[in-house]
Design a protein around this motif. Structure first.
Motif, mmCIF file in Angstrom:
data_model
loop_
_atom_site.group_PDB
_atom_site.id
_atom_site.type_symbol
_atom_site.label_atom_id
_atom_site.label_comp_id
_atom_site.label_asym_id
_atom_site.label_seq_id
_atom_site.Cartn_x
_atom_site.Cartn_y
_atom_site.Cartn_z
ATOM 1 N N TYR A 21 0.879 -1.327 -0.045
ATOM 2 C CA TYR A 21 -0.064 -0.001 -0.248
ATOM 3 C C TYR A 21 1.289 1.330 0.337
ATOM 4 O O TYR A 21 0.362 2.407 -0.816
ATOM 5 N N ILE A 34 -2.928 -1.147 -7.614
ATOM 6 C CA ILE A 34 -4.251 -1.000 -6.573
ATOM 7 C C ILE A 34 -4.797 -2.965 -6.012
ATOM 8 O O ILE A 34 -5.472 -3.008 -5.228
ATOM 9 N N SER A 43 -2.979 -5.317 -5.300
ATOM 10 C CA SER A 43 -2.873 -4.638 -3.913
ATOM 11 C C SER A 43 -4.156 -5.843 -3.233
ATOM 12 O O SER A 43 -3.726 -6.433 -1.791
ATOM 13 N N SER A 44 -5.419 -5.131 -3.920
ATOM 14 C CA SER A 44 -6.726 -5.319 -3.164
ATOM 15 C C SER A 44 -6.675 -6.944 -3.115
ATOM 16 O O SER A 44 -7.684 -8.229 -2.350
ATOM 17 N N ILE A 47 -10.401 1.605 -0.378
ATOM 18 C CA ILE A 47 -10.187 0.389 -1.072
ATOM 19 C C ILE A 47 -10.132 -1.173 0.205
ATOM 20 O O ILE A 47 -10.216 -2.195 -1.119
ATOM 21 N N ALA A 48 -8.830 -0.744 1.249
ATOM 22 C CA ALA A 48 -8.728 -2.037 1.441
ATOM 23 C C ALA A 48 -9.442 -1.937 2.287
ATOM 24 O O ALA A 48 -9.667 -3.235 2.403
ATOM 25 N N THR A 58 -11.959 -4.199 0.730
ATOM 26 C CA THR A 58 -11.656 -5.823 0.327
ATOM 27 C C THR A 58 -11.575 -6.557 1.851
ATOM 28 O O THR A 58 -11.929 -7.348 1.444
#
Length: 582
Positions: free
Chosen positions: A226, A468, A471-472, A558-559, A562
């Motif tokens: 992140y 992103i 990562s997600s 977003i984190a 998720t």
């Protein structure tokens, strides 16, 4: 006094340094007499730097940003940026794979323990893990290679370049792929293997192992991913903001509703005939001749200031309608007229007054130009005749009737544009039927000076989105592993009266903490990177605090989205099922 710059391509097979010295010395000697002659005629400045030959190895020509040849080229910095973006995405994807592989491998602890009790040694278990990971990574590289091949045309359009697959060194590419596959497979095999062999067999058969929400390695990987994502988001927003600033800031002149018509290949009589015809058309509100269109080429002269120092001034040859047609602001004195076009009078900008040290009122004073005294007729406000990447330079407008003009600027009424273009073409055919007509809408031409910035905003923007997403996906899988390990804990808490919101808070707080740490790490890195990039611009926007805040909020949002999907499923699950499962 003019500075001349040209290049000559020479091919030399000797040692590069020796060849460079020999060639520059030979060229200096060859042009020695000509240089002295032009210094005497005041075409060149009287300085040892009036003529300085330089050489460039042929293999460096394409990436030599200082070269002046009119041929396609690129920059090393562009290649380094692309390599850095690719490595960042590869690091994010690789760390995801390593982290999830560790989590999956630790769930196989009992299976590996049984293998050890059946006589398998450590190397056998490691080779089994390595083979599995090698197959997965190799298949991923094959899919990636096929995808990259089909995406090359898309990248060419996005980057405004051309990748020639036949020029790609296949041997180096295969070696890179092989080493990358081996490195990723080794990392994903060694980490879980070391953790497993550290545990005693009796414990391994009964103890559940897996990724913990308090695991340091887990936190490091998520924070790193992140951090990189936040950096890319900040870079994207900042580059888009700077590009918009360059494109939409007032340049000090009007380029709207203006056609840039090339007339350098016309005779003087043809230029005058075109002007006379165009002036009668009601849809044309103004037109002017000039030798430069702010896009290609420049002219400059050296003049002396009050202290006797040489000052470089840019030269624009213009007719009597130039100032009014472009909407330049006249601060002092008066504009050119048809009567003053042939006189030794000039207009200058504010930068030149400051450089010459003429004081507040320069109108009526004289400047030595081309070995002749030119009287300052008026003072115009500074305007951006160059890209806003460069500071405004001292400028002299020299009057001309237009016979030697290279361009004609035509101001038009936008309501009549559909009729204007056919009229221009028809009139051109009558005046110069044997010569090609080339024209552009000037505002679009000027905006093309910032194509590189727009290109990089798109590339980095897509890279940020991809980072992103990766990562997600990794966070999604990581959340699933951690929640599966805590199913019994969640069930017990719910039986004891814990609310869904409390369960969600318990599951999400560590991820929020990791993203917050990522924001703290990413902010100074992104700030430093953007400050270094903005140093390339004389006029630039500021790095506002909200850019970093927005990047951090986007990453956190977003984190949370998720993580919360899996957390909500776990928090609303029937605790009886969870405990029965355990």
């Amino acid at each position: 006094m003019e500075t001349l710059q040209f290049s000559t391509r020479l091919f030399q097979k000797d040692d590069a340094k020796v060849a460079a010295g020999l060639v520059t010395a030979e060229i200096a000697e060859l042009y020695k007499d000509g240089v002295q002659k032009n210094i005497g005629r005041k075409v060149l400045i009287d300085s040892k730097d009036a003529f300085t030959p330089s050489v460039t190895p042929l293999k460096e020509v394409y990436l030599d940003e200082a070269s002046s040849d009119n041929e396609s080229r690129n920059s090393k910095s562009s290649l380094y940026i692309l390599m850095a973006i690719g490595m960042l995405i590869l690091i994010i994807a690789g760390s995801n794979f390593i982290l999830l592989s560790v989590g999956q491998s630790l769930k196989k602890a009992a299976d590996m323990n049984i293998r050890k009790m059946m006589g398998a040694n450590f190397m056998h278990i490691f080779n089994l893990q390595l083979t599995e990971n090698l197959l997965i990574v190799s298949m991923s590289f094959v899919v990636a290679a096929v995808g990259a091949f089909f995406l090359i045309p898309t990248f060419n359009r996005l980057a405004s370049t051309q990748i020639y697959t036949q020029l790609i060194p296949v041997g180096s590419l295969v070696l890179f792929a092989f080493l990358s596959i081996l490195l990723i497979a080794l990392l994903t095999s060694i980490a879980p293997f070391l953790k497993l062999i550290a545990k005693k067999p009796a414990i391994q058969t009964t103890e559940k192992t897996g990724l913990s929400h308090k695991n340091l390695v887990t936190g490091i990987f998520v924070t790193m991913q992140y951090s990189l994502s936040i950096i890319l988001i900040v870079l994207t927003i900042s580059i888009v903001r700077q590009t918009n600033y360059l494109k939409y800031t007032d340049l000090g002149f009007s380029s709207d509703n203006t056609i840039d018509l090339e007339v350098y290949h016309l005779t003087a009589s043809e230029k005058m005939a075109l002007r006379d015809q165009f002036e009668t058309y009601p849809g044309i509100t103004g037109l002017t001749f000039t030798n430069r269109n702010y896009i290609s080429g420049e002219s400059s002269e050296y003049i002396k200031n009050q202290a006797g120092e040489n000052i470089r001034a840019r030269i624009l040859k213009v007719d009597a309608n130039y100032v009014s047609t472009l909407g330049l602001q006249l601060i002092q004195g008066r504009d050119f007229t048809e009567e003053t076009v042939n006189s030794h009078s000039i207009l200058i900008n504010e930068q030149l007054i400051n450089s010459l040290g003429l004081g507040g009122d320069a109108v009526g004073k004289f400047v030595d130009l081309y070995g002749t005294n030119y009287q300052i007729l008026g003072l115009i406000s500074d305007f951006h005749f160059d890209s806003m990447k460069d500071a405004i330079e001292p400028l002299i407008l020299v009057p001309s009737k237009g016979e030697d003009a290279n361009f004609m600027f035509i101001k038009y009424n936008p309501v009549q544009i559909s009729q204007l273009i056919p009229y221009l073409k028809t009139t051109w055919e009558k005046v110069a039927p044997d010569k090609a007509m080339n024209f552009n809408f000037w505002d679009e031409q000027l905006n093309q000076r910032y194509q590189a910035e727009e290109k990089w905003s798109h590339i980095i923007g897509y890279a940020a989105v991809l980072a992103i997403i990766i990562s997600s996906l990794g966070l999604f899988g990581l959340t699933l592993l951690i929640i599966n390990k805590r199913i019994k804990e969640i069930g017990i808490r719910k039986v004891n009266g814990a609310k869904v919101s409390e369960i969600l808070s318990m599951l999400n707080k560590d991820f929020v903490k990791w993203v917050a740490i990522a924001f703290v790490i990413a902010t100074p890195i992104a700030w430093y990177a953007m400050n270094k990039w903005l140093e390339n611009f004389a006029y630039k926007t500021s790095l506002s605090w909200w850019i970093f805040a927005l990047a951090g909020m986007l990453a956190l949002g977003i984190a949370l989205l998720t993580v919360s999907f899996q957390s909500w499923k776990a928090a609303t699950r029937n605790p009886v099922e969870a405990l029965r499962y355990e």
